[in-house]
Design a protein around this motif. Structure first.
Motif, mmCIF file in Angstrom:
data_model
loop_
_atom_site.group_PDB
_atom_site.id
_atom_site.type_symbol
_atom_site.label_atom_id
_atom_site.label_comp_id
_atom_site.label_asym_id
_atom_site.label_seq_id
_atom_site.Cartn_x
_atom_site.Cartn_y
_atom_site.Cartn_z
ATOM 1 N N ASN A 178 38.815 44.748 51.742
ATOM 2 C CA ASN A 178 38.415 45.306 50.452
ATOM 3 C C ASN A 178 37.258 46.282 50.612
ATOM 4 O O ASN A 178 37.213 47.332 49.957
ATOM 5 N N SER A 198 47.095 43.275 47.318
ATOM 6 C CA SER A 198 47.413 43.271 45.881
ATOM 7 C C SER A 198 47.703 41.861 45.385
ATOM 8 O O SER A 198 47.273 41.487 44.284
ATOM 9 N N LYS A 201 44.361 39.839 45.135
ATOM 10 C CA LYS A 201 43.469 40.232 44.028
ATOM 11 C C LYS A 201 43.852 39.580 42.713
ATOM 12 O O LYS A 201 43.032 39.540 41.791
ATOM 13 N N GLU A 202 45.089 39.082 42.610
ATOM 14 C CA GLU A 202 45.529 38.432 41.380
ATOM 15 C C GLU A 202 44.989 37.012 41.253
ATOM 16 O O GLU A 202 45.026 36.428 40.161
ATOM 17 N N ALA A 207 39.539 37.710 42.184
ATOM 18 C CA ALA A 207 39.258 38.688 41.135
ATOM 19 C C ALA A 207 37.803 38.598 40.676
ATOM 20 O O ALA A 207 37.118 39.621 40.522
ATOM 21 N N GLN A 208 37.302 37.374 40.469
ATOM 22 C CA GLN A 208 35.919 37.198 40.032
ATOM 23 C C GLN A 208 34.930 37.649 41.104
ATOM 24 O O GLN A 208 33.936 38.332 40.821
ATOM 25 N N LYS A 211 34.947 41.417 41.379
ATOM 26 C CA LYS A 211 34.277 41.995 40.214
ATOM 27 C C LYS A 211 32.763 41.987 40.429
ATOM 28 O O LYS A 211 32.076 42.982 40.158
#
Length: 270
Positions: A178, A198, A201-202, A207-208, A211
């Motif tokens: 990433n 991909s 990332k779900e 994801a958190q 972010k």
């Protein structure tokens, strides 16, 4: 959602942009372990005391505080979490698969991290300009693409690096791939590695964490200013130092020593 585990006392000394911190955060979230994050004031600065220095003589994040226990090094923290909260397991059951996951982690923690870190030294910290910067960029891109090829071989036809289920090896690879993508060196569109990224990332844990990483990226500019002002130092340890020299940046190291804005790991010289 309430945690499945009674672990509210856990404190993670962290920087959101550290790939090693991201590893630990993803693991904690995959295991649904409640924790609090603290960015220590003594991170990368020139002070001689503080919570991070108390927890880790190398003054590196992450460090995990569990009651009276202080643990440093992302791999050791992951092993502690796996020992104390074995379910859901992140390491595979098969000894060969466990060794494979650990080897993938070792390469990412050492050689891969050093390339990303070196490119960031050029871009964010302006350690090189002109032809030297171009050479370091060229070598960094080549090295990342070489690592992508190796990782693609390790992934093979599996859904996850850990095998058929998400786990330790995926946690180990994700922050580094990433980060490379943030630096503009991406796996080929539609490639197995790009599709894996991909999928990963779900996951809510990823994801958190990503972010928080993206929200923390602007702090890199403030850190760069602190380094330029002599208030903080960048750590040139082992593979980082090796990569900078191997890629042609010996003068970057010499200049950093002259300006006294790089450091080496513990113990320090008198």
């Amino acid at each position: 959602m309430a945690s499945l585990h009674d672990s509210a006392e856990l404190v993670l000394l962290a920087s959101p942009i550290s790939p090693y911190v991201q590893k630990v955060k993803i693991a904690l979230r995959e295991k649904d372990i409640e924790f609090t994050t603290l960015v220590p004031e003594d991170f990368a600065n020139n002070s001689t005391s503080g919570p991070l220095r108390s927890a880790n003589p190398r003054v590196e994040v992450p460090a995990l505080i569990d009651g009276d226990l202080q643990i440093f090094d992302s791999t050791i923290i992951l092993e502690y979490l796996e020992d104390k909260w074995p379910e859901p397991a992140l390491l595979p059951n098969n000894p060969a698969a466990r060794a494979r996951a650990r080897m993938i982690e070792e390469l990412c923690d050492t050689e891969y991290e050093a390339v990303n870190w070196g490119l960031n030294e050029v871009r964010s910290f302006k350690r090189a300009e002109g032809n030297l910067a171009l050479e370091l960029e060229k070598q960094g891109k080549h090295h990342i693409e070489t690592i992508y090829h190796w990782l693609t071989e390790k992934l093979g036809s599996h859904t996850w690096f850990n095998g058929e289920t998400f786990g330790w090896a995926d946690v180990a690879v994700l922050p580094f791939v990433n980060r490379s993508m943030t630096l503009g060196v991406c796996p080929a569109t539609g490639s197995p590695l790009a599709r894996w990224h991909s999928r990963a990332k779900e996951r809510p844990s990823v994801a958190q964490t990503f972010k928080e990483y993206e929200e923390g990226l602007p702090s890199m500019q403030a850190l760069a200013k602190s380094v330029a002002a002599g208030e903080r130092k960048r750590e040139y340890r082992s593979q980082r130092l090796e990569w900078m020299i191997k890629a042609g940046g010996l003068e970057v190291v010499v200049e950093g020593l002259r300006k006294d804005n790089i450091r080496f790991t513990w113990p320090q010289n008198i």
